[in-house]
Design an enzyme around this catalytic site. Structure first.
Site, short mmCIF file in Angstrom:
data_model
loop_
_atom_site.label_atom_id
_atom_site.label_comp_id
_atom_site.label_asym_id
_atom_site.label_seq_id
_atom_site.Cartn_x
_atom_site.Cartn_y
_atom_site.Cartn_z
N GLU A 325 0.84 -1.19 0.00
CA GLU A 325 0.00 0.00 0.00
C GLU A 325 0.88 1.24 0.00
O GLU A 325 1.75 1.39 0.86
CB GLU A 325 -0.89 0.04 1.24
CG GLU A 325 -1.98 -1.01 1.27
CD GLU A 325 -2.95 -0.79 2.42
OE1 GLU A 325 -4.11 -1.21 2.30
OE2 GLU A 325 -2.55 -0.21 3.46
N CYS A 326 0.66 2.13 -0.94
CA CYS A 326 1.34 3.42 -1.03
C CYS A 326 2.86 3.24 -0.94
O CYS A 326 3.48 2.80 -1.89
CB CYS A 326 0.82 4.39 0.03
SG CYS A 326 1.15 6.13 -0.34
N GLY A 327 3.47 3.56 0.19
CA GLY A 327 4.91 3.39 0.31
C GLY A 327 5.35 1.96 0.06
O GLY A 327 6.41 1.70 -0.54
N THR A 430 -1.31 -0.95 -4.41
CA THR A 430 -2.17 0.21 -4.65
C THR A 430 -1.57 1.44 -3.98
O THR A 430 -0.81 1.34 -3.02
CB THR A 430 -3.57 0.00 -4.03
OG1 THR A 430 -3.46 -0.01 -2.60
CG2 THR A 430 -4.18 -1.30 -4.48
#
Length: 439
Positions: A325-327, A430
Site C-alpha cells: 500500500e502506497c509506500g 495500490t
C-alpha cells in the site's frame, strides 16, 4: 455504552492533538482508563494517543465505515471514558456521503451521541470567538457542543475578553491555554512526525498534561461526557490477507490501520513482523506478505542497500502473494527517484517507477473495484480507502489492479497494478490505503 467526548475545532491547526495528549495523560494520572480514538484517515495521531494513554488507539471513519462498524470499534468495555480526536474542522468532509456520512468528525459525534469539546485558536480575535462557537453549536441538529477550550491566549486581559464573548454566546468555557510553542508537535510533509521518531515525546506529553491540569476544569469536562449511540454495535467485516502474515514494520513502513490488524488477529491470523530497514526478509513460514505505507522516500538509500530484504522478498513473492500500500507499493516497484533526482533500486516485483523529484499532492477518499484478486479479497470486491502522497508515477507497465474513483465518483488514474511471478506468486499494490469493504 461508555460515555465519551469528541475533541474538535473550527479548523486544522487549532491545537486538537496537543489538547488530546494532555487530556489523555492527565486523566490517566488520575487513575482513569481512557479509550482514545481518531476520527478520519490518520496513522500518526493514534500512535501519539497510545503513548499518552497507555491504551491502543484506533480510527473511526464515517465515509468508509458502516454505522455498525463505527459503533463496534467505538465500544470500550472497561473504560471510564472514550476520548475521540476529530480531523480538520468539525463539519469538514467530502461533498458526497459514503457509508455513514461525509467523513466529517460531526458524523461520528452524532452517531455515538458524544458531546463536542471545541478547541478554538483565539489568537487575533476576542469576542468574535464566541460568535464562531455559537455558529458551530447551531449548525447541525444532533451535534451537541459541550463547551470550548480557548487556545493560544495571549494574556489575562485577552482571556477575559474572549470569555465575555463566550458568555454572551451561552457557551461553556472549560479552560484556556496560553501560547506555548515548546509543546507543539512538529510536522512534515505527510502530517506530524511519527511518535517513535519524536526525540522528547514523553517530555512533551508530560508538559501538556501539566498545562491541562493547571488550566482546565477537568471535573466539568468529565461531567459533560455522554453516549447515546444511534446504532447497535456490529462486527466489522475484515478479511485477513492470509493465515500467517509477514508484516513489514519499521520507520519506513508504519502506516496500517490498527483496526485492520486487530481484525486480522480476531479472524485467527498470525502477524509475523519484520524490518526491511534492518535488512530482514519476510518470514518464509508466512503465507502472505504485506508492505504497509510509510516513508520509503526518506529511506530509499537504505532500502536499495538492503540486499537480504530484497532477495528474501523476491524469493517469497515467487510462490506466494505480496501486497503493498502506497509506500509499500512504491518499494515493490523497479525504482524510486528521491527529491534530489537520485534513482534508487527497489524490489522489482512490479515495473512501477515513482518519483519525488516533481512533487504533486494526491489526497482523498478512494473506492476501488478489484479487476483481479488481492490477498483477502476476490475479484470484483469493492474496497474503500484513502490516498495521501506526493510522489508521481514515472512508469507503470503492469496491468491495472482496479478501477478507482474518488468520493465524488470521478475516475482516479492511480489504479494500482499487479504481476504474476514465475513460480505462481502474485504481486499486487495500490496507492490507496484500505480502510474497509464497501457495503
Amino acid at each position: 455504552m461508555t460515555p465519551g467526548l469528541l475533541i474538535s475545532a473550527p479548523s486544522s491547526g487549532s491545537g486538537k492533538t496537543t489538547l488530546m495528549l494532555g487530556l489523555l495523560r492527565a486523566l490517566r494520572d488520575r487513575g482513569l482508563m481512557v479509550q482514545p480514538l481518531k476520527s478520519g484517515p490518520d496513522y500518526i495521531d493514534p500512535a501519539f494517543h497510545t503513548a499518552a494513554s497507555g491504551q491502543p488507539s484506533r480510527n473511526l471513519d464515517s465515509w468508509a465505515m458502516s454505522p455498525a462498524m463505527i459503533a463496534g470499534l467505538a465500544d470500550a468495555p472497561g473504560a471510564d471514558l472514550v476520548l475521540a480526536e476529530g480531523s480538520m474542522g468539525l463539519f469538514d468532509g467530502v461533498a458526497k456521503p459514503g457509508e455513514a456520512g461525509t467523513g466529517a468528525s460531526a458524523d461520528v459525534a452524532a452517531l455515538m451521541g458524544w458531546p463536542v469539546v471545541l478547541v478554538i485558536d483565539v489568537s487575533g480575535q476576542a469576542q468574535t470567538a464566541g460568535a464562531i462557537a455559537r455558529g458551530l453549536a447551531g449548525f447541525r441538529a444532533g451535534v451537541t457542543i459541550a463547551g470550548v477550550v480557548l487556545n493560544r491566549v495571549a494574556s489575562p486581559r485577552h482571556e477575559a475578553l474572549v470569555r465575555v464573548g463566550m458568555a454572551e454566546a451561552g457557551v461553556t468555557v472549560f479552560g484556556a491555554l496560553p501560547k506555548q510553542a515548546s509543546i507543539a508537535v512538529p510536522e512534515r510533509h505527510l502530517g506530524l512526525v511519527q511518535a517513535e521518531e519524536h526525540p522528547a515525546l514523553e517530555a512533551l506529553i508530560t508538559q501538556a498534561a501539566a498545562l491541562v491540569r493547571e488550566r482546565l476544569d477537568l471535573d466539568a469536562l468529565l461531567a459533560a461526557a455522554a453516549a447515546h449511540p444511534a446504532q447497535t454495535a456490529g462486527t466489522a467485516r475484515i478479511r485477513p490477507p492470509g493465515q500467517r502474515i509477514a508484516l513489514a514494520r519499521d520507520a519506513a513502513f508504519s502506516f496500517v490501520y490498527p483496526h485492520l490488524i486487530d481484525g486480522w488477529r480476531k479472524a485467527g491470523a498470525e502477524i509475523l513482523p519484520f524490518s526491511p530497514l534492518a535488512d530482514q526478509p519476510p518470514d518464509p513460514a508466512a503465507d502472505t506478505c504485506w508492505l504497509p505505507g510509510g516513508y520509503p522516500e526518506l529511506h530509499a538509500g537504505a532500502l536499495a542497500a538492503a540486499d537480504s530484504f530484497r532477495t528474501g522478498l523476491s524469493a517469497f513473492a515467487d510462490t506466494r502473494p505480496v501486497h503493498g500500500e502506497c509506500g509499500g507499493y512504491m518499494a515493490m516497484g523497479a525504482a524510486l527517484i528521491d527529491k534530489d533526482g537520485t534513482r534508487h533500486r527497489m524490489a522489482g516485483l512490479l515495473g512501477l517507477v515513482t518519483s519525488y523529484a516533481s512533487r504533486k499532492m494526491h489526497l482523498g477518499y478512494r473506492q476501488a473495484t478489484l479487476l483481479t484478486p488481492t490477498p483477502g479479497h476476490a475479484s470484483a470486491s469493492r474496497l474503500r480507502g484513502h490516498e495521501f502522497h506526493y510522489s508521481t508515477i514515472v512508469d507503470q507497465p503492469d496491468p491495472a489492479l482496479a478501477t478507482v474513483t474518488d468520493a465524488t465518483g470521478a475516475s482516479v488514474p492511480e489504479t494500482g497494478s499487479y504481476r504474476f511471478q514465475p513460480g505462481g506468486g502474485r504481486s499486487t499494490g495500490t496507492y490507496f490505503h484500505l480502510i474497509a469493504e464497501a457495503s
